[in-house]
Design an enzyme around this catalytic site. Structure first.
Site, mmCIF file in Angstrom:
data_model
loop_
_atom_site.group_PDB
_atom_site.id
_atom_site.type_symbol
_atom_site.label_atom_id
_atom_site.label_comp_id
_atom_site.label_asym_id
_atom_site.label_seq_id
_atom_site.Cartn_x
_atom_site.Cartn_y
_atom_site.Cartn_z
ATOM 1 N N ASP A 127 0.944 -1.211 -0.040
ATOM 2 C CA ASP A 127 -0.088 -0.088 0.132
ATOM 3 C C ASP A 127 0.860 1.348 0.048
ATOM 4 O O ASP A 127 1.902 1.275 0.695
ATOM 5 C CB ASP A 127 -0.913 -0.087 1.202
ATOM 6 C CG ASP A 127 -1.860 1.181 1.361
ATOM 7 O OD1 ASP A 127 -2.663 1.329 0.379
ATOM 8 O OD2 ASP A 127 -1.862 1.893 2.283
ATOM 9 N N GLU A 179 1.555 -0.505 -5.004
ATOM 10 C CA GLU A 179 0.728 0.507 -5.515
ATOM 11 C C GLU A 179 1.512 1.677 -5.661
ATOM 12 O O GLU A 179 1.831 2.502 -4.629
ATOM 13 C CB GLU A 179 -0.459 0.734 -4.244
ATOM 14 C CG GLU A 179 -1.261 1.687 -4.984
ATOM 15 C CD GLU A 179 -1.916 2.631 -3.904
ATOM 16 O OE1 GLU A 179 -3.039 3.308 -4.033
ATOM 17 O OE2 GLU A 179 -1.435 2.589 -2.648
#
Ligand code: TEU
Ligand code: CA
Length: 549
Positions: A201, A245
Site C-alpha cells: 500500500d 501500489e
C-alpha cells in the site's frame, strides 16, 4: 526453468467486509468468502487479493491497522483465515494480502505507547516535531478536502506527528531499523500462513526515507529499502511477490522494478489513466503512447493492469483539459461524481451506462494487454455504484449474488448492512446479480468466464514480447505478443462505429489467423498488410498458426 505464476495469473480483488456475510450480522466475513471459493474457481480466478482485514477502527476501510497479526473480529478469526487459505489452496487459488505499513492507526498500541511515554522505544517508530513544520511537499496531503495538513498536534504527546493520509493514520519512521524489523516480522507471519505475496500500500510514501530529526530529506537512495523487503520476502518464500501500489511517472516506475531485484509487479496506473482518455476520445493514440512511454520490464517483472479499483479513478497524471474530456464522457456531474479534484468515484459499468458491447471490449482489452489483469469484485457482473454514499464509498457497495434479500449478500435487515446494496436503477441487485447473469448466455458474467479461460490459454499475453501494431485507423488499438515461437494478436475498436483496420503483419505472412472468441479460422495472411472488418467496440483475438486448420 522459471515458475513465474503471476505472469499468467488472473487476480481478483475483494473486500471481505462487502463480499459475503456468512453469519447474518450484515458484515461480510471469512466464512462467507470461503463459501464463495467455488464461484471464484468457476470464474477462473487464480489469485485473490484481500483488502485489509486486520483489526482496525475502520476509519479508512481497514487501511488504518491497529494489529498486524490478527483478523478483525467482525470478519472472523485467524482460524477462519487459515481455513479459507487451505480451501483456496485446494482449488489452486493463491492469496495476496494488503501490507499497509506506510502508517498505522493512531489506535495502534505502538502509537498509543509512544504518546504515553516519550522515552519508550515506540516514540521513534513515528515522525515527530515540536513545532509545526511546513506541510510535506512532493504531493502534500493525499486527500484534499478531507485532510487539511500533513502534521497534526497530538495533545497527549505535546508534539506534531507526520501523516500523508488521514490524521488518524500516523506515518511510520522506516529509517528506524526496529520499524523495518517489525515490517519483516509482519511479512514473515503472513508468509508462514501461506500467502503468496503482498500488495504494498502507498509504496512511494512508504519508501520516503526520512531523517530522525524530521527534516524529510532523503538520507539515501529511497529505493534501497525495496531491495531489503524483496530479499527478505524471497528468502522466506521463493515464489512470493510484491505488488506495488505506486501511481508514478514512467521514470520513477523503472526504479521500482530495477533489474528484477525489487518489486515483481506494479499496478499500471499510467496505462489506466490514458486508457480512459483513449476511451473518451474514441481513439487509440493515448493508450498507444502510454504503453510506449512505460519503462521496459525486467524478465521477472510484470504490469498489473486494471480498469477500476476500490479507490477513486485517479486522473492526476492527465492535464486539466484531458480530465475535462473524461468528465464530459463518463462523469459529467463534478459535484457528485468527482473526489479529491483528481478522480472519479464511480464504478465502470455506470460510467458507460451499462453498454454491454463496450464493457466486453474493455475487459477483453484488460485481459489481453501486456501484463496481468486485476479485476475488482463485481466487475464481472457490471455492478453499479451508489453516489448517495460519501467519499469513496459509492464504488464499495456489497457484491450482488442473487435477486433475493440484500442481493444475497446478507440475511440481516437492510439497515444493518455495512453498506447498502445497490437496489435502485439500471444496476439494481434484482437484475444485476450472479444467479441471474450466470444463466444468461450473452451476459457479461458468462462472457467473462469464457474470456478468462481464453486468457489463460494464451500465455503469450502475459509472458511474451509485445509490440503495438499500426492499424491505419485512429480508433483501433492492436498489439502482438510473441512467446516461445507462438503469437497472439489482439485488436480493439474504441469507437461505437464499425470500421476497417489495416494491420501490417509481415512477420506473420503466409500464416493462418484463428479467431479465438469465435474459434474459427479467419483467413491466411497473404500480403504484408491484412484488413479486418470490425464492428463498433469490437474485440478480436487471433492465434497465428503455421497452416490453415
Ligand atoms: O491508497 C494510497 C494512495 O495513495 C491512493 O489513494 C492514491 O491517492 C490514489 O489511488 C491515486 O494516486 C491506498 C489505498 O488504496 C487507499 O484505499 C487508502 O485510503 C490509502 O492507501 C491509505 O492507506
Ligand atoms: Ca458477518
Amino acid at each position: 526453468m522459471l515458475d513465474l505464476w503471476y505472469k499468467n495469473a488472473v487476480i481478483y480483488c475483494l473486500d471481505i467486509e462487502t463480499y459475503m456475510d456468512g453469519n447474518g450480522d450484515g458484515i461480510g466475513d471469512f466464512v462467507g468468502l470461503t463459501q464463495r471459493l467455488d464461484y471464484l474457481t468457476g470464474l477462473g480466478i487464480t489469485c485473490v487479493w484481500l483488502m485489509p482485514f486486520y483489526p482496525s477502527p475502520n476509519k479508512d476501510n481497514g487501511y488504518d491497522v491497529m494489529d498486524y497479526y490478527s483478523v478483525d473480529p467482525r470478519l472472523g478469526s485467524l482460524g477462519d483465515f487459515v481455513e479459507f487459505s487451505r480451501r483456496a489452496e485446494e482449488r489452486g487459488i493463491r492469496i495476496i494480502v494488503d501490507l499497509v505499513v506506510n502508517h498505522t492507526s493512531d489506535q495502534h498500541p505502538w502509537f498509543q505507547e509512544a504518546v504515553r511515554d516519550r522515552e519508550s522505544k515506540y516514540w521513534d517508530y513515528y515522525l515527530w516535531s515540536e513545532q509545526k513544520p511546513e506541510d510535506i511537499q512532493e504531493g502534500g496531503v493525499m486527500f484534499p478536502g478531507l485532510q487539511d495538513t500533513t502534521w497534526t498536534y497530538y495533545e497527549k504527546a505535546g508534539a506534531y506527528y507526520a501523516h500523508r493520509f488521514y490524521d488518524h493514520q500516523a506515518d511510520l519512521n522506516i529509517t528506524n531499523p526496529e520499524v523495518r524489523a517489525e515490517i519483516q516480522r509482519i511479512m514473515g507471519f503472513w508468509l508462514a500462513l501461506g500467502v503468496s505475496g503482498f500488495r504494498i500500500d502507498a509504496a512511494p510514501h512508504l519508501i520516503e526515507l526520512r531523517q530522525a530529526d524530521n527534516l524529510f530529506e532523503r538520507v539515501e537512495d529511497p529505493y534501497i529499502y525495496i531491495d531489503e523487503m524483496r530479499d527478505f520476502l524471497s528468502w522466506r518464500r521463493g515464489d512470493a511477490i510484491l505488488l506495488a501500489e505506486a501511481n508514478e511517472t514512467p521514470d520513477e516506475l523503472s526504479k521500482y522494478f530495477d533489474h528484477g531485484d525489487r518489486m515483481q509487479m506494479l499496478f499500471n496506473f499510467w496505462g489506466n489513466q490514458y486508457f480512459f482518455l483513449a476511451l473518451a476520445r474514441q481513439e487509440a493514440a493515448p493508450l498507444v503512447q502510454a504503453f510506449q512511454d512505460l519503462p521496459p520490464v525486467p524478465s521477472i517483472g510484470q504490469w498489473a493492469n486494471f480498469v477500476r479499483n476500490h479507490d477513486e479513478l485517479t486522473l492526476d497524471k492527465l492535464s486539466d483539459d484531458e480530465q475535462d474530456e473524461i468528465a464530459a464522457a463518463f462523469a459529467p456531474d463534478r459535484d457528485t461524481m468527482w473526489i479529491f479534484d483528481r478522480g472519479i468515484r464511480r464504478r465502470f459499468a455506470p460510467m458507460v451506462n451499462g453498454d454491454l458491447q463496450l464493457l466486453k471490449m474493455t475487459y477483453s482489452l484488460l485481459l489481453s494487454l501486456p501484463g496481468t489483469p486485476v479485476l475488482n469484485y463485481g466487475e464481472e457482473l457490471g455492478i453499479g455504484d451508489d453516489l448517495s454514499l460519501e467519499e469513496r464509498k459509492p464504488a464499495r457497495t456489497p457484491m450482488q449474488w442473487s435477486p433475493g434479500k440484500n442481493g444475497g449478500f446478507s440475511t440481516a435487515a437492510p439497515e444493518d448492512l455495512i453498506l447498502p446494496v445497490v437496489s435502485e436503477g439500471q444496476f439494481n441487485y434484482k437484475e444485476v446479480n450472479v444467479a441471474c447473469l450466470r444463466r444468461e448466455p450473452g451476459s457479461l458474467l458468462t462472457w467473462m468466464e469464457q474470456a478468462i479461460r481464453l486468457r489463460k490459454e494464451c500465455p503469450e499475453l502475459g509472458w511474451g514480447q509485445w509490440q503495438i501494431l499500426d492499424t491505419k485507423h485512429p480508433s483501433v488499438f492492436a498489439h502482438r505478443c510473441q512467446w516461445q515461437g507462438n503469437v497472439v494478436i489482439a485488436i480493439h475498436n474504441f469507437s461505437p462505429d464499425p470500421c476497417t483496420a489495416t494491420l501490417t503483419l509481415k512477420d506473420d505472412l503466409d500464416h493462418c489467423l484463428v479467431d479465438l472468441f469465435k474459434n474459427q479460422p479467419e483467413e491466411t495472411v497473404s500480403a504484408p498488410t491484412h484488413e479486418f472488418q470490425l464492428e463498433g467496440y469490437d474485440y478480436r483475438w487471433f492465434r497465428v498458426t503455421n497452416s490453415v486448420i
